[in-house]
Design a protein around this motif. Structure first.
Motif, PDB file in Angstrom:
ATOM      1  N   ASP A 103      -9.437  -1.054   7.753  1.00 30.74           N
ATOM      2  CA  ASP A 103     -10.114  -0.489   6.576  1.00 30.74           C
ATOM      3  C   ASP A 103     -10.049   1.035   6.531  1.00 30.74           C
ATOM      4  O   ASP A 103     -10.472   1.654   5.560  1.00 30.74           O
ATOM      5  CB  ASP A 103     -11.564  -0.966   6.498  1.00 30.74           C
ATOM      6  N   GLN A 104      -9.535   1.664   7.590  1.00 29.00           N
ATOM      7  CA  GLN A 104      -9.376   3.121   7.611  1.00 29.00           C
ATOM      8  C   GLN A 104      -7.920   3.534   7.402  1.00 29.00           C
ATOM      9  O   GLN A 104      -7.601   4.721   7.387  1.00 29.00           O
ATOM     10  CB  GLN A 104      -9.889   3.681   8.947  1.00 29.00           C
ATOM     11  N   LEU A 105      -7.040   2.553   7.231  1.00 27.50           N
ATOM     12  CA  LEU A 105      -5.615   2.823   7.077  1.00 27.50           C
ATOM     13  C   LEU A 105      -5.344   3.432   5.698  1.00 27.50           C
ATOM     14  O   LEU A 105      -5.812   2.915   4.677  1.00 27.50           O
ATOM     15  CB  LEU A 105      -4.830   1.522   7.245  1.00 27.50           C
ATOM     16  N   THR A 106      -4.599   4.515   5.669  1.00 26.78           N
ATOM     17  CA  THR A 106      -4.317   5.216   4.420  1.00 26.78           C
ATOM     18  C   THR A 106      -2.801   5.324   4.210  1.00 26.78           C
ATOM     19  O   THR A 106      -2.017   5.128   5.158  1.00 26.78           O
ATOM     20  CB  THR A 106      -4.900   6.639   4.441  1.00 26.78           C
ATOM     21  N   PRO A 107      -2.361   5.662   2.978  1.00 29.81           N
ATOM     22  CA  PRO A 107      -0.932   5.878   2.753  1.00 29.81           C
ATOM     23  C   PRO A 107      -0.333   6.929   3.682  1.00 29.81           C
ATOM     24  O   PRO A 107       0.834   6.828   4.070  1.00 29.81           O
ATOM     25  CB  PRO A 107      -0.879   6.323   1.293  1.00 29.81           C
ATOM     26  N   GLU A 108      -1.119   7.946   4.050  1.00 31.78           N
ATOM     27  CA  GLU A 108      -0.595   8.982   4.932  1.00 31.78           C
ATOM     28  C   GLU A 108      -0.274   8.409   6.317  1.00 31.78           C
ATOM     29  O   GLU A 108       0.670   8.873   6.978  1.00 31.78           O
ATOM     30  CB  GLU A 108      -1.601  10.133   5.056  1.00 31.78           C
ATOM     31  N   HIS A 109      -1.052   7.418   6.762  1.00 34.97           N
ATOM     32  CA  HIS A 109      -0.730   6.764   8.034  1.00 34.97           C
ATOM     33  C   HIS A 109       0.635   6.070   7.948  1.00 34.97           C
ATOM     34  O   HIS A 109       1.409   6.069   8.913  1.00 34.97           O
ATOM     35  CB  HIS A 109      -1.805   5.739   8.413  1.00 34.97           C
ATOM     36  N   GLU A 123      -4.396  -7.849   2.868  1.00 36.35           N
ATOM     37  CA  GLU A 123      -5.031  -7.722   1.558  1.00 36.35           C
ATOM     38  C   GLU A 123      -5.460  -9.095   1.039  1.00 36.35           C
ATOM     39  O   GLU A 123      -6.575  -9.257   0.518  1.00 36.35           O
ATOM     40  CB  GLU A 123      -4.056  -7.068   0.577  1.00 36.35           C
ATOM     41  N   ILE A 134      -8.644  -5.629   3.571  1.00 39.26           N
ATOM     42  CA  ILE A 134      -8.464  -4.316   2.962  1.00 39.26           C
ATOM     43  C   ILE A 134      -8.400  -4.511   1.443  1.00 39.26           C
ATOM     44  O   ILE A 134      -7.940  -5.561   0.969  1.00 39.26           O
ATOM     45  CB  ILE A 134      -7.175  -3.610   3.462  1.00 39.26           C
ATOM     46  N   ASP A 147      -3.039  -2.959  -0.053  1.00 35.45           N
ATOM     47  CA  ASP A 147      -2.063  -2.589   0.970  1.00 35.45           C
ATOM     48  C   ASP A 147      -1.643  -1.139   0.739  1.00 35.45           C
ATOM     49  O   ASP A 147      -1.080  -0.810  -0.312  1.00 35.45           O
ATOM     50  CB  ASP A 147      -0.853  -3.532   0.876  1.00 35.45           C
ATOM     51  N   PRO A 148      -1.874  -0.240   1.692  1.00 31.49           N
ATOM     52  CA  PRO A 148      -1.502   1.173   1.499  1.00 31.49           C
ATOM     53  C   PRO A 148      -0.002   1.387   1.349  1.00 31.49           C
ATOM     54  O   PRO A 148       0.422   2.420   0.824  1.00 31.49           O
ATOM     55  CB  PRO A 148      -2.052   1.871   2.752  1.00 31.49           C
ATOM     56  N   LYS A 178       1.418   2.338  -2.035  1.00 32.10           N
ATOM     57  CA  LYS A 178       1.312   3.709  -2.529  1.00 32.10           C
ATOM     58  C   LYS A 178       2.315   4.645  -1.858  1.00 32.10           C
ATOM     59  O   LYS A 178       2.248   5.855  -2.022  1.00 32.10           O
ATOM     60  CB  LYS A 178      -0.110   4.242  -2.297  1.00 32.10           C
TER      61      LYS A 178
END
Length: 414
Positions: free
Chosen positions: A114-120, A152, A157, A160-161, A164
């Protein structure tokens, strides 16, 4: 005594008629299949049953099957996703996908879902891109996206990052193939490979093996595992046409003590890490016609060596299946002996697709011969040369200036 009810979602505890204690909890329907799922533990000892139950619940919360106090880490969820994925695909597909996912987890495995972002995701691609080829890197992205798409669907989540993030860019490289007349030169050069310092000279049977294998590769476009798996019973005559009933292939799945074969997959161990199994896809089951000469040479070999109907037509001098590395080594040696360009052995399949296109074979027939599921794949295997393109252009677009009358220029000052 008043009856007390367990809180909603806590599950049930009961002792059956055999004295076995059951701890059971409904964890909701599977998000993909809709089937009901439960977590259950049992034992004659109530305390042991409870302990087993709590351990299962803790494991399910760790990997995201059950909601817990914290979101599961990416590496923990990947462990469960791969265990499920393994049951649905062939061993080699799983091995490749697992390697991709584990490489991604080396970068972001400790992060909670839940902390995963596109930047990761971008960080992962940049980190892996420093050591991977672009096409391999893109497959890592695709693998990670497959896993996070499922997360997802599981409700772990919101989105899905990877959606993006743009996938890594890949420029398709063209496979180099031999010219139309060059496979004949290669096959004629096989007997001249001779002795090298790394291996003994080939026997006449060995030379015949490589000659026939290379001839089949170019004349039929069979995949490497399909031609090395050839058995006499596959040589059929249908409505007066000789050909190969392509219904099996040889694949490297690992030794029997280490290979995990799904129950739905028909696979028989041959030797070492090699297994006899079904074709790559349903479209891989096909009938490929053979020229009469090649058909006769194959049957001559079968009769001379007394090869049984369900024995391999091509083996080493020790009776083992021909390995990919052994065939590739002889192919490279034959190319060198014939003075031909250094192309890959798999390019023979591209050569077949190209020659059928140059012969104006309809696309549906070409797809059937190649055993492809997607017509676009057959097009990727087709490589027209400039002579073919120029001829087609000349037929389609005539010289529009060929009949134009040259104007006479008059000098008025003369």
């Amino acid at each position: 005594m008043p009856t007390t009810r367990r809180t909603k979602g806590a599950g049930s505890v009961f002792q059956d008629k055999h004295g076995i204690w059951h701890f059971r909890r409904d964890i909701g329907p599977d998000p993909v299949t809709g089937r009901r799922r439960t977590v259950e533990a049992k034992s004659k000892n109530k305390a042991l049953a409870r302990q087993r139950y709590e351990e299962k619940v803790a494991e399910y919360q760790r990997t995201g099957v059950l909601p817990g106090a914290k979101s599961p880490r990416v590496a923990d969820y990947a462990e469960r996703w791969l265990a499920d994925y393994r049951t649905r695909v062939k061993p080699n597909t799983y091995t490749t996908r697992a390697g991709r996912i584990k490489a991604c987890c080396e970068v972001i495995g400790s992060i909670r879902l839940d902390q995963l972002t596109p930047e990761h995701i971008r960080l992962t691609m940049r980190t892996l891109g420093a050591r991977l080829a672009p096409s391999t890197l893109k497959d890592h992205y695709v693998s990670l996206k497959m896993m996070l798409d499922q997360a997802e669907l599981d409700g772990l989540i919101p989105i899905d990052p990877c959606r993006k993030v743009r996938p890594p860019r890949v420029e398709q490289t063209k496979t180099r193939i031999l010219d139309p007349d060059q496979p004949r030169k290669l096959i004629e050069a096989v007997p001249a490979i001779g002795h090298t310092e790394h291996r003994p000279s080939d026997t006449d049977d060995d030379t015949e093996t490589w000659t026939l294998l290379f001839e089949i590769a170019f004349m039929t476009g069979l995949r490497p595992g399909e031609r090395r798996a050839l058995m006499p019973y596959q040589l059929e005559t249908r409505r007066g046409i000789h050909g190969i009933n392509v219904c099996q292939q040889i694949q490297r799945y690992g030794t029997p003590d280490r290979a995990i074969i799904p129950k739905w997959l028909d696979a028989t161990h041959l030797w070492g890490a090699l297994w006899l199994t079904t074709p790559k896809t349903a479209a891989g089951r096909r009938f490929v016609p053979l020229p009469d000469g090649l058909w006769q040479r194959l049957h001559d070999r079968i009769r001379r060596l007394h090869i049984g109907d369900h024995d391999l037509v091509f083996t080493t001098h020790l009776g083992r299946p021909v390995s990919d590395s052994n065939e590739r080594r002889h192919f490279k040696a034959a190319l060198a002996a014939a003075g031909l360009p250094d192309v890959k052995l798999y390019s023979a399949r591209h050569w077949t697709a190209t020659m059928t296109a140059l012969a104006d074979m309809p696309d549906d027939a070409r797809i059937a011969i190649m055993g492809h599921t997607d017509p676009a794949m057959t097009r990727r295997y087709t490589h027209r040369d400039i002579v073919s393109i120029a001829g087609l252009m000349a037929q389609a677009i005539p010289d529009i200036a060929s009949d134009v009358i040259e104007a006479e220029i008059i000098d008025e000052d003369a």
